[in-house]
Enzyme design. Sequence first.
Site, mmCIF file in Angstrom:
data_model
loop_
_atom_site.group_PDB
_atom_site.id
_atom_site.type_symbol
_atom_site.label_atom_id
_atom_site.label_comp_id
_atom_site.label_asym_id
_atom_site.label_seq_id
_atom_site.Cartn_x
_atom_site.Cartn_y
_atom_site.Cartn_z
ATOM 1 N N GLN A 262 0.838 -1.204 0.000
ATOM 2 C CA GLN A 262 0.000 0.000 0.000
ATOM 3 C C GLN A 262 0.868 1.247 0.000
ATOM 4 O OE1 GLN A 262 -2.034 0.532 3.667
ATOM 5 N NE2 GLN A 262 -3.539 1.959 2.878
ATOM 6 N N GLY A 263 0.666 2.132 -0.953
ATOM 7 C CA GLY A 263 1.478 3.338 -1.037
ATOM 8 C C GLY A 263 0.696 4.581 -0.658
ATOM 9 N N SER B 183 1.336 6.513 2.919
ATOM 10 C CA SER B 183 2.168 7.425 3.721
ATOM 11 C C SER B 183 3.381 7.952 2.963
ATOM 12 C CB SER B 183 2.702 6.702 4.960
ATOM 13 O OG SER B 183 1.668 6.393 5.829
ATOM 14 N N GLU C 227 -10.225 -1.712 6.533
ATOM 15 C CA GLU C 227 -9.048 -2.023 7.333
ATOM 16 C C GLU C 227 -9.431 -2.050 8.803
ATOM 17 O OE1 GLU C 227 -6.235 1.079 7.782
ATOM 18 O OE2 GLU C 227 -4.539 -0.238 8.086
ATOM 19 N N GLU D 81 -2.950 10.182 18.755
ATOM 20 C CA GLU D 81 -3.412 11.574 18.722
ATOM 21 C C GLU D 81 -4.516 11.728 17.670
ATOM 22 O OE1 GLU D 81 -0.132 10.679 18.752
ATOM 23 O OE2 GLU D 81 0.045 11.157 20.871
#
Lengths: 380, 380, 396, 396
Positions: C131-132, C134, C249, C380
Amino acid sequence: MHFDFTEEQRLFRDASRKFLDAECPVTFVRRMMEEEKPFDAAFWKKLTELGWTGMLIPETYGGVEGTLTDMIVVAEEIGRAVMPGPFYATAVTGAEILSLAGNAGQKDHYLSRVAEGDHLMTLAVLESEAGLQSSRISAFAERGRGGFTLNGEKRFVPDAHTSDTIIVAARTCHGTIRDRGISLFLVDRAAEGMRIEQMPSVDMSRRICRVVMDNVIVDEDRLLGEIDGGWPIIDRAMELTHVPMCCELVGLAEKALEMVVEYLKVRVQFDRPIGTFQALQHRCADLMVGMELGKSLAYYACYASEKDLPDAPVALAMAQAYCSEMARHTMSEGIQLFGGIGFTWEHDLHLYQRRAISLSLNMGSTEEHRERVAEAFMGG
Amino acid sequence: MHFDFTEEQRLFRDASRKFLDAECPVTFVRRMMEEEKPFDAAFWKKLTELGWTGMLIPETYGGVEGTLTDMIVVAEEIGRAVMPGPFYATAVTGAEILSLAGNAGQKDHYLSRVAEGDHLMTLAVLESEAGLQSSRISAFAERGRGGFTLNGEKRFVPDAHTSDTIIVAARTCHGTIRDRGISLFLVDRAAEGMRIEQMPSVDMSRRICRVVMDNVIVDEDRLLGEIDGGWPIIDRAMELTHVPMCCELVGLAEKALEMVVEYLKVRVQFDRPIGTFQALQHRCADLMVGMELGKSLAYYACYASEKDLPDAPVALAMAQAYCSEMARHTMSEGIQLFGGIGFTWEHDLHLYQRRAISLSLNMGSTEEHRERVAEAFMGG
Amino acid sequence: MDLEFTAEEEDFRQEVRTWIEENLPKDYDPDEYFSTPDVDKKVEIALAWQKRLYEGGWTGLNWPKEYGGRGATVIEQHIFNEELGRARAPMAAINFIGVAMVGPTLIHWGTEEQKKRYLPKILSSEEIWCQGFSEPGAGSDLAALSTQAVEEGDHYVINGQKTWTSMAHYSHFMYLLARTNKDVKKHKGLSAFAVDMKSPGITVRPLVQLTGDSDFNEVFFEDVRVPKEQMIGPRDQGWDVAITTLMYERAGMGAGMEFEHALNQLVSLAKKTTRGGISASRDPWVRQQIAQFIIEWNAVKLTDLRALSKQISGEPPGWEGSICKLGSSYMNLRMTAFAMELLGPYGQLTRDCPLSVDQGAWLKQALMARAFTIGGGTSEIQRSILATRALGLPRK
Amino acid sequence: MDLEFTAEEEDFRQEVRTWIEENLPKDYDPDEYFSTPDVDKKVEIALAWQKRLYEGGWTGLNWPKEYGGRGATVIEQHIFNEELGRARAPMAAINFIGVAMVGPTLIHWGTEEQKKRYLPKILSSEEIWCQGFSEPGAGSDLAALSTQAVEEGDHYVINGQKTWTSMAHYSHFMYLLARTNKDVKKHKGLSAFAVDMKSPGITVRPLVQLTGDSDFNEVFFEDVRVPKEQMIGPRDQGWDVAITTLMYERAGMGAGMEFEHALNQLVSLAKKTTRGGISASRDPWVRQQIAQFIIEWNAVKLTDLRALSKQISGEPPGWEGSICKLGSSYMNLRMTAFAMELLGPYGQLTRDCPLSVDQGAWLKQALMARAFTIGGGTSEIQRSILATRALGLPRK
C-alpha cells in the site's frame, strides 16, 4: 544556600558540552555501537586530559580531587551526548573503592594509573539473582597459602571486557552477621581462570559482561580492604556511582526533550507546525515538569551523598525511582511525538532510549527504590 | 450473538429516560438532598407503576419478571438522572434475597408488597471492618424459644431509615467452615431494640445508616432461608446488586461527559469555544474511551451474572474495579474541564461526583476487586 | 443480551479449528515466528500459510462468492479470526493488503477488467500487494501527500516517495495514492492506481526500525509510467477510494491476540521471577498491576464484541475501532514497561544473550510498543477523531 | 551546591520559631482550623493572628523599610514561611492580597498619596483587601474581562461582575481590574483601581463551592462611583499593573506545607487501617503508592529550593513556579483519591458522621483537590505557559 552549580561548575559544564559536541558527535556513538568493544583509546586519552578520569582521585595520585558535584556536571553532559564506552566503572566506582579501601601501595599503583588514563577498572558484584544485597553473593574466595582461590559467576559487570582490573566481590566467610563476610579482590582481567563474555543488551554503546571465575588464584596483596568487610565499601561506592547515573538520566531526558521541541517547531502537518497543536504542547510541558523534578531529586541525592548525610541513601532511592521512570517515559513519549520518523533506526532518539533503559535497569527496579523510601518513612 | 440491548430494551430505555427527564429533574434531586429522608412516596408510586420495583419479581407475586439486563437499562438511566432515594436495596437486593431464600409464605407476603410499592427493604451486612467477607460478621443471633435474639451493629446499610424491613445477616454459629454460620433475618425496622442512625455521607441524595441491635427479638418465622446457610445467598444477592450499580456508574459518567462536551462547545475563552482546544479535546476523548470500556465490562458482568456463568464473580470484579475508578476520574476531570464553574455548588456536576464516590466505595475498594481478578488469573 | 453462538456457528468454529490444527505445519513455532528478526523467513512461512489457506478455501472469507470469496457472515469472519489468533497462526500481513483492502476496494471501484485481472491472483496469493499511502511529509495528514502522477498520453508518470510501506520488496503491485491535480483543495486532487512493482524507476529501500529489524520500506518513484487503465476509480477521486479502503481495514483482533498471549506470558513471568526467594506473583504490587492490565484487555475485547454486534445487526459502525486501538495500545505500552521493571537488570538483555529471559521478548515488545500507538493512525489522530466526530467538538 | 544556611540565617530561624511558639494562641488547633467549614471563625482566628504578627513586626517582611517593612532577604522570607508552615499557623489568606500583592504593586505603581493612605493599614491588617480580577466570562482568559469603568467628571463609574473573590465581605477595599477602553486590543484597554467596598452599588454574594463551604464570593457592581485618584497606575495600563502584581503572587509553600501535613497523615492512616487484621501500611501496593507521593512531594520542595537559589543570586526567575504548582497539585489529586480507596466505604463519610475517620478530612480534601488544579491559573494554563514560553513552542 545555593542549590545549583557554582559559576565554575557552569563554565566547566559549558566546556564539557563543547568538548563532547566536537569529540563525541552521534556519528562517533554509532561507530562505537558497531565495534566489538566500544572503547576508543584516543577518546579516552582526551577524557583523561580533561581530568574526567581523575575527577574523584586525590591530587597526590595525579587526580584533580574534584567533588561529586563536579562529576554530575560531567554525567549530565555524558547523558546529553549519549557518550559511549566505559566511564563510571573506572572513574567513579573504581576510583572510589580504591580511595575508600586501598592501602597506600594499592592507591599509588592503581589510582595514579587511572588518573593518567592508563588503567581501566570495574566492579563485579551482581550474580544470578541480580540485586544489590550482600545475601545474594555466592561467589567464593577460598583462602590458601599466600592467596585466595576464586570461584563463581558474576553478571551485569559493566565494561569488564575492556577493564584491566576487575574488582571482585566474593564471600570469604559464611557468617550470619548482616553484610559481613564479603571481601574485595583486585583481579587481573587476563588472570588464568577468568572468562569474560559480553551480555548483549539494549545499549550497544556501553556493554555489560558475564564474568566466570574458575579457580582464579589471586595473591594476598590483591585483597582490597579488610577481609570480610567489603560490603560497606561496595555500598558506598555504588551510592557514589548511582548518583551520576541518575544525573545522566536527567541529561538524556533534557536533550531528548530539546530534540522533540525542535522537531515540533519545524514539522508541518495540516498546514502548520505541529508544535502549535495544544495537545502536543501540553505533553511537552509534562515532560519538562518530569525532567525538572527529576533534576531536583538527582541534585539533592548528589548533595546528600557528597556530604554523606544520614538521608543520603533515601535521597538516592528517590532519585533512582523517579529519574528511571521519568527518563524512560520521556523517551517513549518522545518517540510518539516524533511519530514515524522517531521509530526509525536512523533517528537518534532510540540511542537515548536504549541508554535510558539499560542505565536505569542496571540500578535495579523502581519498585526496590520505592520500597526503600517506604521503609524510611513508614517503617518495615 | 448480540452484545447489546434488544430493541424492546432500547424502547424501554427511551421511555425510562423520558420519565426521569420529566419526573426526576435535577431540581427534584436537590430538593431530596435537603430532606431529612430523601424519599418521595409519590415518586416511588410512579416507579412502581413503571414496574421498576417489581422488575426482578416473578409475575406470580405481581412483578414483571424482567431480567437483570432490564434492570441495568434502568440503572444506567438512574445514573444519568442521579435519581435520589432508595431503590436497589428494595428492588434488587431485597427482591432477590426473598426470591432466592424465601419460603412460599415469605415470598407471598414480601414480594407482592414490594411489587406494589408498599414495602421497602434493605440488607444489613457490613460491620465495623467494612468488607464483604463472612468472617467479618460478628453480629449474633442467639436462638431461644420460638425465635432469636439479635445483638450487634451494622454499618453502611443503604436506606435503612426508610425501609420497612431490614434483612439482617447475623452469625448463628461460631463454626469454622468457611462461609457457614451466617443466617438471615427479616427484622421490622421498628422492632424493639432497633436503633437506626443515618451516617452523613458525601451523597446526600441517597443515605446510608448505622443499625444497632440491642436484644432485638425476632420470631422463628422471620428466619429467611436455611439456618447457617445465609452467606451464599448474600453473595449472590450482592453480585446481582453490584451489577446495576456498575451500570449506574457508567450512566453517571456518560451524562457527565455529555455535560462537559456541551459546555466546551459554548464556553468561549481567547475568542473561541474552548472545545476547539486540542488538549481539551483529547482529554474528552480519553474520557469517552474509559466510559465505553467500562460499559463493556459492566454489560458483560450483567450477562455473566444473569446466566450465572462460572466467571460471573470475576467479570463483576473487573467491572467494579474499572467502573469505580473510571466514574470518579470522569467526574474529577469533568470538574477540571468546566473550570471554576464546575467547582460551584450550583453546578450539577458535583451531584454526579458525590454519587460516583459513594456508589463505588459502597462496593468496596478497587484494590479488593483487582485482587479477586489476580486470584482468578494468577492464583493465590 | 446474548453472547452465545448458534449451533451452526459453533460447528463452523469447530470446522475452522480442526482445519487449522490439521494444516498448520507441524514444525511451526509461534514463539519463534513472532520474535524472529529474520523477515525473509517470516515472509516465507506466512506466504506458505496463505497458500495453504487458499487451497482450503479460506481466503477472501467476506468476499462475494462471484469473485471467488466465501460470502461469509460477519460472525463467521470473527470466529475465523479468533481461531487463527487462538492458534497463533502466522499473520496474514503478507497478503492482508491484497485480501482485506485492495480486493474489497476493487470490487467497489474497479472496472470489470481490473476485477478479472487482479482478484483471482490476490486470493491465491500469487500476487502480493503493498500500500502506497504514507509519505515522509504526509503521515497523520495523509491529504498532504506530494507524490505526483502527471498525465502523458495513455500513461501517468509518477514521481515521489512513499514510506512505511510494508512488504514492498515482496510485492507485485502497489496500491498507490498520488496527486493528479494541484489546483484544488488538497484532498480533492488525488487519484488511486495499481502500480506494477517491476516498473522501471521504482526503487525499494528497507527502512530499519529502532528495534534494528526491518518490517517496512521506503519506495522511490522516478518517472514511473503507469498505463491509464490502471487507475482505480475516477480521476481526482482517490480520496474517496482511499476512504473505502480504510473502512475495510478493521483493526483485526489477530494482532490483539498477541497482546493476550503477552498477558499470559506476563503471568508466567511473574510466577517464575523470584525476589529474595519469594515469587513476584505473590507481591500485591505486582498482582494489582497485572490485574489492571487483564481488566483493560478484557474491556477491549468486550468492546470489540459490541462493535461486532453492531456490524451483525447492520447498524452503522460506532467508534469502537478507535476506542479499542487506544485502549489496547495504551495497555500494551504499560504492560511491556512493567515487564521490564519485573525483570530488573535482565530486562535489558537482547535475544542474542543466552542469559536473557524469554529470549529477550520483553525488551523487543517494550521497544515495539510505540508501533501500536503510532502506526495505523496515531493515538493523537484517534483522539481527535473521537473528539470531533464522535463527541462533536468543534474543529475550529 | 550548598543547602546549608548561614549561622545568621539559622539564628533568624530560631528567632522566628521561638516567636511563633510563644505567640501562637495556646488554644489554637490547626486540624480544626484547616478543616472547619465555619468561615467566620476561620477569618476571626486568621485576623487575630495577622494582628499579632504585625505587633511582632513580622508583616511585610520583604517590603522596603521606608514603607514599614522589614527589608528581609529572600532567604529570610523563605525561612519565615517554612516556620509558619511547620507550625501550621493560620493561613495568611485574610491579608495575603493586601500584604503580598497590593502592597508591592502600590509601592511600584502608586502615587505618594496612595502609598501613604493605604500601605500602613495594610501592614496592620486594619484594612483588608480583596482582588477583583476573575469574571464569569474571563477565567483563564483574563484579558477578556468586561467589567466597565466609564469616566464621568472626577469619577469612574463601574458596572459589571467579579467572581471567585475571596474574603470580599470581610474586605475594606478591592483591587479591581476593569475595562476603560473598548476600542483597543483587549488587554490594552484595562485599568486598575482601589475601590472602597462600602461604595453604594456593590453587592457581595457568597459563592458556595461544591464542598458546600463558601470561601469565595461574587461581587456585583451597579453604577459604583470611584474617584479618579483611586486609579492605580496610568489609565489603560492595567494589564501591566496586573502583571506586576502576579509576579509577586509567588505560590508560597504555606499551602504546600498542608500537602506535606496530609502526606504525614496518610502514613498514619495506612498504619491505623487494618484489613483482615493486617495493617495496610505493610501492603506493598500501599507502600509503593505512598512512597511515590513522598518522592514527588520531595521533588517539588527541592525544585522550590532551586527557584529560591535563583532568586537569591538575583537570576531571572525560571519556570519553577509552574512546575511546582503542576507537580504538587497533581500529586495531591492522586494522594487524596488514594486515601479514599484506603478508607473504602468509610471514605464517603463527612465530618458530621461520628464514625468518620480523621473527621472526614480525606473526603473534603479529595473534593477540594481540584481547587489546586483550577485556582491560581489552571493546570492547562500552566502547561501552555511552559510549552510556549519556557520551551518556545509556537503559539500559532
